[in-house]
Design a protein around this motif. Structure first.
Motif, PDB file in Angstrom:
ATOM      1  N   LEU A  86      47.437  34.100  35.573  1.00 49.29           N
ATOM      2  CA  LEU A  86      47.547  32.651  35.771  1.00 49.29           C
ATOM      3  C   LEU A  86      46.602  31.923  34.823  1.00 49.29           C
ATOM      4  O   LEU A  86      46.999  30.947  34.162  1.00 49.29           O
ATOM      5  N   ARG A  87      45.364  32.403  34.722  1.00 50.99           N
ATOM      6  CA  ARG A  87      44.375  31.745  33.867  1.00 50.99           C
ATOM      7  C   ARG A  87      44.642  31.984  32.382  1.00 50.99           C
ATOM      8  O   ARG A  87      44.483  31.083  31.557  1.00 50.99           O
ATOM      9  N   SER A  88      45.040  33.215  32.035  1.00 48.56           N
ATOM     10  CA  SER A  88      45.137  33.574  30.620  1.00 48.56           C
ATOM     11  C   SER A  88      46.469  33.208  29.984  1.00 48.56           C
ATOM     12  O   SER A  88      46.544  32.979  28.772  1.00 48.56           O
ATOM     13  N   THR A  89      47.531  33.135  30.780  1.00 45.83           N
ATOM     14  CA  THR A  89      48.865  32.967  30.206  1.00 45.83           C
ATOM     15  C   THR A  89      49.634  31.788  30.792  1.00 45.83           C
ATOM     16  O   THR A  89      50.097  30.906  30.054  1.00 45.83           O
ATOM     17  N   LEU A 135      40.305  48.210  35.230  1.00 41.74           N
ATOM     18  CA  LEU A 135      41.299  47.143  35.246  1.00 41.74           C
ATOM     19  C   LEU A 135      41.935  47.058  33.854  1.00 41.74           C
ATOM     20  O   LEU A 135      41.448  47.687  32.902  1.00 41.74           O
ATOM     21  N   PRO A 136      43.004  46.259  33.676  1.00 39.23           N
ATOM     22  CA  PRO A 136      43.500  46.013  32.319  1.00 39.23           C
ATOM     23  C   PRO A 136      42.383  45.477  31.428  1.00 39.23           C
ATOM     24  O   PRO A 136      41.590  44.630  31.837  1.00 39.23           O
ATOM     25  N   GLU A 137      42.321  45.971  30.190  1.00 36.30           N
ATOM     26  CA  GLU A 137      41.178  45.683  29.321  1.00 36.30           C
ATOM     27  C   GLU A 137      40.990  44.195  29.068  1.00 36.30           C
ATOM     28  O   GLU A 137      39.859  43.741  28.832  1.00 36.30           O
ATOM     29  N   GLU A 138      42.083  43.406  29.121  1.00 31.80           N
ATOM     30  CA  GLU A 138      41.933  41.977  28.857  1.00 31.80           C
ATOM     31  C   GLU A 138      41.072  41.284  29.908  1.00 31.80           C
ATOM     32  O   GLU A 138      40.484  40.244  29.635  1.00 31.80           O
ATOM     33  N   GLU A 139      40.962  41.882  31.090  1.00 32.79           N
ATOM     34  CA  GLU A 139      40.092  41.296  32.116  1.00 32.79           C
ATOM     35  C   GLU A 139      38.627  41.359  31.695  1.00 32.79           C
ATOM     36  O   GLU A 139      37.821  40.515  32.070  1.00 32.79           O
ATOM     37  N   PHE A 140      38.290  42.379  30.905  1.00 32.60           N
ATOM     38  CA  PHE A 140      36.893  42.576  30.490  1.00 32.60           C
ATOM     39  C   PHE A 140      36.631  42.094  29.066  1.00 32.60           C
ATOM     40  O   PHE A 140      35.497  42.212  28.579  1.00 32.60           O
TER      41      PHE A 140
END
Length: 304
Positions: free
Chosen positions: A105-108, A244-249
Motif C-alpha cells: 500500500l505504501r510503496s506501490t 521478509l521480502p527484501e524491499e521491506e528492508f
C-alpha cells in the motif's frame, strides 16, 4: 412501510455479514442504537429471531441464515447495477475497495493512485490492510493484492510490480555476538522474529530454495508479530533475525543498519499482483484504477 422494510433488511444483511453491530453501524453510517432498534423491529414484525447476540459476537440463527442466503445477493446486485450506471456519466465515479498488505500500500498503491484521485475527484478508494487471505467476493471487495503464486486460478491477475526476493537480516551488532548462519538449518540456533498470520493464526515457516532444493524452517525467538512494519522495527532493535521480502528492508540494508545472510538461498519469485473476479462490465472507476496500477504514475492523465 416498504421503504422501511428494505432499510431494515439491509441492516440485517450488513450485521449478519460483518458479525458485529459496531462494524455494521460504521458501514451504514448510523448509530449502534438505531441499528439495534431496526433489527429488533424487523424480528418483531417477522415474529422470529434472526440473530444470536453474545457479548463477543453476533451470528445469524437458522432462520437468519436462510433469509441472508435468500436476499443478501439481491442487495449486491442492486449495488452493482448502481455502480455500472456511472458508465453513463461524463465523469467516472464511485468507490473502489481493495484489500492489501501495509508495505505494498505504501510503496506501490498510494504512489500510483494518488494522481488518479487528484484527476478524478468523484472516485473514492477504500483500502483494507490485511495480511490474511480475504475472500474478495464474499467480503465484497473490488480487488485484492497478493503475491503471484497465491492467487486462485479463476481470478484475473494483473502484475503491478517486479519480481521479489526474500531476505534474512539482522543488525551488525547481532551478528557480532552470534555467528551468521551459513545454511537455513542454522537458524534453529538463533533468535528469530516470527510472523503470525492474522487470519489463519499460524506461524510462517521460513521458505528457502537453492539448486532445486526446497527447505522450510520453523524458527523460534522472543518476539512474534503479525505485521511486517513491526517486524522490521524489531530487527532494527537487535531482537533477532527477520525474514521478509527484501524491499521491506531496502533503505536499512543500503545504509548498513541491517545485514543480510543466506542470500544464495533466496531466489527471485513472482511479485505483487492486483487480482479480481471476472466481470461482465467493470465500472469506469475500477478500469481507471487497473490502468493506473499497470503503468508508472507519471503516465496517468485525466481524460477529456
Amino acid at each position: 412501510m416498504i421503504k422501511r422494510n428494505l432499510n431494515d433488511l439491509l441492516s440485517f444483511v450488513t450485521v449478519a455479514r460483518e458479525g458485529s453491530f459496531t462494524r455494521a453501524a460504521a458501514l451504514l453510517g448510523v448509530t449502534q442504537s438505531a441499528l439495534s432498534q431496526a433489527i429488533s423491529g424487523l424480528e418483531a414484525r417477522l415474529e422470529i429471531r434472526l440473530l444470536t447476540r453474545t457479548t463477543r459476537s453476533v451470528s445469524p440463527t437458522a432462520a437468519g441464515e436462510r433469509l441472508l442466503q435468500a436476499i443478501g445477493h439481491r442487495f449486491d446486485e442492486i449495488e452493482s447495477e448502481l455502480d455500472e450506471l456511472s458508465a453513463l456519466r461524463d465523469k467516472p465515479s464511485g468507490t473502489v475497495r481493495i484489500t492489501c498488505g501495509d508495505h505494498v500500500l505504501r510503496s506501490t498503491l498510494l504512489p500510483r493512485l494518488a494522481p488518479l484521485l487528484l484527476a478524478y475527484p468523484d472516485i473514492q478508494l477504500e483500502f483494507d490492510v490485511n495480511y490474511g487471505f480475504r475472500d474478495i467476493v464474499a467480503d465484497r471487495f473490488d480487488a485484492g493484492v497478493r503475491l503471484g503464486d497465491t492467487i486462485d486460478k479463476d481470478m484475473i491477475a494483473v502484475p503491478i510490480g517486479p519480481r521479489l526476493r526474500m531476505a534474512a537480516v539482522a543488525t551488525p551488532e547481532y551478528f557480532a555476538r552470534h555467528a551468521p548462519p551459513k545454511v537455513p538449518q542454522d537458524l534453529t540456533g538463533h533468535r528469530c522474529i516470527n510472523l503470525r498470520f492474522p487470519t489463519l493464526g499460524g506461524l510462517y515457516a521460513w521458505e528457502f530454495e537453492r539448486r532445486d532444493k526446497h527447505l522450510k524452517v520453523r524458527v523460534t525467538g522472543q518476539v512474534t508479530l503479525n505485521s511486517t512494519p513491526h517486524i522490521v522495527q524489531a530487527a532494527l532493535q537487535g531482537l533477532g533475525i527477520a525474514y521478509l521480502p527484501e524491499e521491506e528492508f531496502a533503505p536499512h540494508l543500503e545504509e548498513g543498519r541491517l545485514q543480510r545472510v543466506l542470500e544464495d538461498w533466496c531466489p527471485p519469485f513472482e511479485g505483487y499482483y492486483l487480482y479480481y473476479p471476472h466481470r461482465r462490465q467493470p465500472s469506469p472507476a475500477f478500469s481507471l484504477v487497473v490502468d493506473a496500477l499497470r503503468q508508472p504514475p507519471a503516465r496517468v492523465r485525466k481524460r477529456s
